[in-house]
Design a protein around this motif. Sequence first.
Motif, PDB file in Angstrom:
ATOM      1  N   VAL A  66       0.870  -1.178   0.000  1.00  0.00           N
ATOM      2  CA  VAL A  66       0.000   0.000   0.000  1.00  0.00           C
ATOM      3  C   VAL A  66       0.903   1.222   0.000  1.00  0.00           C
ATOM      4  O   VAL A  66       1.690   1.424   0.928  1.00  0.00           O
ATOM      5  N   THR A  67       0.829   2.019  -1.058  1.00  0.00           N
ATOM      6  CA  THR A  67       1.700   3.187  -1.125  1.00  0.00           C
ATOM      7  C   THR A  67       1.037   4.368  -0.416  1.00  0.00           C
ATOM      8  O   THR A  67      -0.173   4.578  -0.524  1.00  0.00           O
ATOM      9  N   ILE A  68       1.855   5.089   0.327  1.00  0.00           N
ATOM     10  CA  ILE A  68       1.357   6.212   1.125  1.00  0.00           C
ATOM     11  C   ILE A  68       1.827   7.511   0.484  1.00  0.00           C
ATOM     12  O   ILE A  68       3.027   7.730   0.306  1.00  0.00           O
ATOM     13  N   HIS A  69       0.871   8.312   0.103  1.00  0.00           N
ATOM     14  CA  HIS A  69       1.181   9.554  -0.587  1.00  0.00           C
ATOM     15  C   HIS A  69       1.899  10.526   0.346  1.00  0.00           C
ATOM     16  O   HIS A  69       2.952  11.048   0.019  1.00  0.00           O
ATOM     17  N   GLN A  70       1.310  10.748   1.523  1.00  0.00           N
ATOM     18  CA  GLN A  70       1.996  11.614   2.486  1.00  0.00           C
ATOM     19  C   GLN A  70       1.456  11.466   3.903  1.00  0.00           C
ATOM     20  O   GLN A  70       0.380  10.903   4.122  1.00  0.00           O
ATOM     21  N   LEU A  71       2.264  11.958   4.844  1.00  0.00           N
ATOM     22  CA  LEU A  71       1.875  11.968   6.258  1.00  0.00           C
ATOM     23  C   LEU A  71       2.217  13.358   6.781  1.00  0.00           C
ATOM     24  O   LEU A  71       3.342  13.822   6.620  1.00  0.00           O
ATOM     25  N   HIS A  72       1.241  14.050   7.330  1.00  0.00           N
ATOM     26  CA  HIS A  72       1.568  15.370   7.879  1.00  0.00           C
ATOM     27  C   HIS A  72       0.981  15.580   9.267  1.00  0.00           C
ATOM     28  O   HIS A  72       0.091  14.838   9.696  1.00  0.00           O
ATOM     29  N   LEU A  73       1.548  16.564   9.942  1.00  0.00           N
ATOM     30  CA  LEU A  73       1.139  16.856  11.321  1.00  0.00           C
ATOM     31  C   LEU A  73       0.336  18.145  11.332  1.00  0.00           C
ATOM     32  O   LEU A  73       0.706  19.118  10.687  1.00  0.00           O
ATOM     33  N   GLU A  74      -0.759  18.142  12.088  1.00  0.00           N
ATOM     34  CA  GLU A  74      -1.570  19.353  12.199  1.00  0.00           C
ATOM     35  C   GLU A  74      -2.210  19.405  13.581  1.00  0.00           C
ATOM     36  O   GLU A  74      -1.957  18.552  14.423  1.00  0.00           O
ATOM     37  N   GLU A  75      -3.021  20.418  13.801  1.00  0.00           N
ATOM     38  CA  GLU A  75      -3.718  20.498  15.087  1.00  0.00           C
ATOM     39  C   GLU A  75      -5.188  20.116  14.870  1.00  0.00           C
ATOM     40  O   GLU A  75      -5.778  20.447  13.844  1.00  0.00           O
ATOM     41  N   ASP A  76      -5.744  19.408  15.850  1.00  0.00           N
ATOM     42  CA  ASP A  76      -7.152  19.021  15.748  1.00  0.00           C
ATOM     43  C   ASP A  76      -8.024  20.247  16.027  1.00  0.00           C
ATOM     44  O   ASP A  76      -7.581  21.209  16.655  1.00  0.00           O
ATOM     45  N   SER A  77      -9.259  20.205  15.554  1.00  0.00           N
ATOM     46  CA  SER A  77     -10.196  21.293  15.820  1.00  0.00           C
ATOM     47  C   SER A  77     -10.936  21.011  17.127  1.00  0.00           C
ATOM     48  O   SER A  77     -10.778  19.942  17.707  1.00  0.00           O
ATOM     49  N   ALA A  78     -11.751  21.967  17.567  1.00  0.00           N
ATOM     50  CA  ALA A  78     -12.622  21.710  18.714  1.00  0.00           C
ATOM     51  C   ALA A  78     -13.701  20.725  18.254  1.00  0.00           C
ATOM     52  O   ALA A  78     -13.809  20.425  17.064  1.00  0.00           O
ATOM     53  N   SER A  79     -14.493  20.209  19.181  1.00  0.00           N
ATOM     54  CA  SER A  79     -15.569  19.316  18.753  1.00  0.00           C
ATOM     55  C   SER A  79     -16.912  19.948  19.094  1.00  0.00           C
ATOM     56  O   SER A  79     -17.006  20.766  20.015  1.00  0.00           O
ATOM     57  N   MET A  80     -17.933  19.596  18.334  1.00  0.00           N
ATOM     58  CA  MET A  80     -19.244  20.218  18.541  1.00  0.00           C
ATOM     59  C   MET A  80     -20.343  19.179  18.684  1.00  0.00           C
ATOM     60  O   MET A  80     -20.274  18.111  18.094  1.00  0.00           O
ATOM     61  N   ASP A  81     -21.314  19.515  19.502  1.00  0.00           N
ATOM     62  CA  ASP A  81     -22.515  18.687  19.609  1.00  0.00           C
ATOM     63  C   ASP A  81     -23.680  19.514  19.095  1.00  0.00           C
ATOM     64  O   ASP A  81     -23.933  20.611  19.586  1.00  0.00           O
ATOM     65  N   HIS A  82     -24.368  18.991  18.097  1.00  0.00           N
ATOM     66  CA  HIS A  82     -25.456  19.768  17.489  1.00  0.00           C
ATOM     67  C   HIS A  82     -26.805  19.304  18.020  1.00  0.00           C
ATOM     68  O   HIS A  82     -27.072  18.117  18.101  1.00  0.00           O
ATOM     69  N   PHE A  83     -27.639  20.277  18.398  1.00  0.00           N
ATOM     70  CA  PHE A  83     -28.998  19.986  18.853  1.00  0.00           C
ATOM     71  C   PHE A  83     -29.982  20.671  17.917  1.00  0.00           C
ATOM     72  O   PHE A  83     -29.556  21.316  16.949  1.00  0.00           O
ATOM     73  N   SER A  84     -31.285  20.575  18.217  1.00  0.00           N
ATOM     74  CA  SER A  84     -32.263  21.041  17.231  1.00  0.00           C
ATOM     75  C   SER A  84     -32.105  22.519  16.881  1.00  0.00           C
ATOM     76  O   SER A  84     -32.102  22.893  15.721  1.00  0.00           O
ATOM     77  N   ASN A  85     -31.943  23.396  17.878  1.00  0.00           N
ATOM     78  CA  ASN A  85     -31.795  24.811  17.533  1.00  0.00           C
ATOM     79  C   ASN A  85     -30.594  25.485  18.189  1.00  0.00           C
ATOM     80  O   ASN A  85     -30.544  26.688  18.349  1.00  0.00           O
ATOM     81  N   TYR A  86     -29.650  24.679  18.640  1.00  0.00           N
ATOM     82  CA  TYR A  86     -28.403  25.240  19.167  1.00  0.00           C
ATOM     83  C   TYR A  86     -27.310  24.165  19.104  1.00  0.00           C
ATOM     84  O   TYR A  86     -27.606  22.986  18.892  1.00  0.00           O
ATOM     85  N   SER A  87     -26.056  24.606  19.254  1.00  0.00           N
ATOM     86  CA  SER A  87     -24.933  23.674  19.276  1.00  0.00           C
ATOM     87  C   SER A  87     -24.035  23.992  20.453  1.00  0.00           C
ATOM     88  O   SER A  87     -23.963  25.150  20.878  1.00  0.00           O
ATOM     89  N   LEU A  88     -23.368  22.966  20.974  1.00  0.00           N
ATOM     90  CA  LEU A  88     -22.426  23.185  22.064  1.00  0.00           C
ATOM     91  C   LEU A  88     -21.014  22.927  21.545  1.00  0.00           C
ATOM     92  O   LEU A  88     -20.802  22.040  20.718  1.00  0.00           O
ATOM     93  N   ILE A  89     -20.078  23.722  22.052  1.00  0.00           N
ATOM     94  CA  ILE A  89     -18.710  23.580  21.570  1.00  0.00           C
ATOM     95  C   ILE A  89     -17.782  23.203  22.716  1.00  0.00           C
ATOM     96  O   ILE A  89     -17.929  23.690  23.836  1.00  0.00           O
ATOM     97  N   ASN A  90     -16.866  22.300  22.434  1.00  0.00           N
ATOM     98  CA  ASN A  90     -15.946  21.784  23.442  1.00  0.00           C
ATOM     99  C   ASN A  90     -14.522  21.933  22.905  1.00  0.00           C
ATOM    100  O   ASN A  90     -14.158  21.315  21.916  1.00  0.00           O
ATOM    101  N   TYR A  91     -13.722  22.754  23.593  1.00  0.00           N
ATOM    102  CA  TYR A  91     -12.365  23.043  23.112  1.00  0.00           C
ATOM    103  C   TYR A  91     -11.310  22.062  23.625  1.00  0.00           C
ATOM    104  O   TYR A  91     -10.131  22.273  23.407  1.00  0.00           O
ATOM    105  N   ASN A  92     -11.717  21.033  24.343  1.00  0.00           N
ATOM    106  CA  ASN A  92     -10.718  20.076  24.834  1.00  0.00           C
ATOM    107  C   ASN A  92      -9.869  19.516  23.696  1.00  0.00           C
ATOM    108  O   ASN A  92      -8.684  19.276  23.853  1.00  0.00           O
TER     109      ASN A  92
END
Length: 473
Positions: free
Chosen positions: A115-141
């Motif tokens: 299996v040939t691997i084109h590339q591997l790079h390092l980055e930072e993950d984003s925050a995660s979100m929980d979506h509800f019917s009319n609002y969303s919550l954000i978690n920066y962990n």
Amino acid sequence: MLKPVIGLEIHCELNTKSKMFSGSKNEYEKMPNENISEIDLALPGILPLPNIEGVRKAIKLALALNCEIPDEVMFDRKNYYYADLPKGYQITQMTKPFGKNGYLDIEVDGKVKRVTIHQLHLEEDSASMDHFSNYSLINYNRAGVPLVEIVTDPVFYNEKEVVEFLESLRTIIKYLDVSDASSDKGELRVDVNISMKEESEEKLGVRAEIKNINSFNSVKETILYEEQRQREVLESGGKVIQETRRWVDDEKVTVSMREKVDAIDYKYYVEPNIPVVPITKEFISDIEKTIPELPNKKKERFISLGVNEKDAKTIIRNVDLCKFYDEVLTLGGDAKDASNWITTRLLGYMSANFLEVGDVYLTPEMLVNLMDMVKNGKISSQQAKEVFVKVLDQKNSPEEIVKSENMEQISDTDEIRSIVNKVLDENTTQVETYKSGKTNILGYLMGQVLKMSGGKVNPGVANKILNEEINKR
Ligand code: ADP
Ligand code: MG
């Protein structure tokens, strides 16, 4: 005939102590917004400070995947806006990823596939979100957690190859100790790119990208579903459109998220707040020294010691089990015998009781001890199986159990001879039968000897003595 072609993008969170560009803890945390700092929240005036451990771990993985390593540490900015990205850009790598042009050999149906691997790079993950019917919550962990992205070439032709690759990759990641790679915690996430083409055709078809799949089983289901969906579109004269989809596990379908008309322009440029630092030969060789024997090599070694292919694979797939097994070998345990004990008895016991290797009472020393007792004729192999279970259930060493259960085989020839003679004295008619030429009566007499000794005589020795004694009569 229409055939699928698949390429993968795999995101893997590194298990560094702190985040990639801040000092916040990089730990899985149930409570939202616990592991955060000004840097993760992108407050004005912040500056990123690269985590050297993250750099080392990314390069370690790149080396294990046979990649070319760049001459400099360089990060880029990828600009886009989304609520889970407070800075308005992500620090990632585009110009000089930590790995390029790598490969990993896997085995599918007895054949090796590269299996040939084109590339591997390092980055930072984003925050995660929980979506509800009319609002969303954000978690920066999760914001700023070091994330490695591995991009393969479109080289897979079915779900089996893909799952085998993912399993092999996860095993390597664990051996390297660069990530815990737990799917449950979202530490390993897979994007599946899949298109269909006529087998004879060179040119690849239009692909759909199915994002963020957490489990390997869902990856498999996604591929099977998408293959069928695209086949139906094409066979009814339609066209597959290039789009991003997502897997809905409850309904076992993929649904469209957005059409990908043109590649989004992320206005990449070199991250100006992080100095470009040369990567020296010494730096790389120091990392190389920390790479342990990798699973493919381990498997070859076990097979060369007489272990069968299937057992070898079972053992290497579980890092802790493999450590256990390697210790047994170091202690001089027989490779084939030990692999039998481990893949049948130990794994059987573990799965029946929902235990991990670290939870069972048995140690490598105990297993070697138990195997030695069989080899030296102290107990029979049948008894050893009983002892094995008792060790685990009673949390006691094999020696203690053999002693307390009075299981030791009788190998003392005088003692066996006296038991044999007692049996012969009590079975005079059978002795007569033997004398008349019906020698298969010996089996019966041997049974009596075993019975009288409570199953404890060494059968080989007893058989020999029985022959000697009966012929003296
Ligand atoms: P992007 O960055 O837009 O997602 P890339 O060209 O970098 O696009 O490819 C991403 C992934 O898609 C890679 O894993 C690659 O192997 C796979 N891929 C590209 N073209 C195809 C195709 N036609 N069919 C299947 N997979 C593809
Ligand atoms: Mg992509």
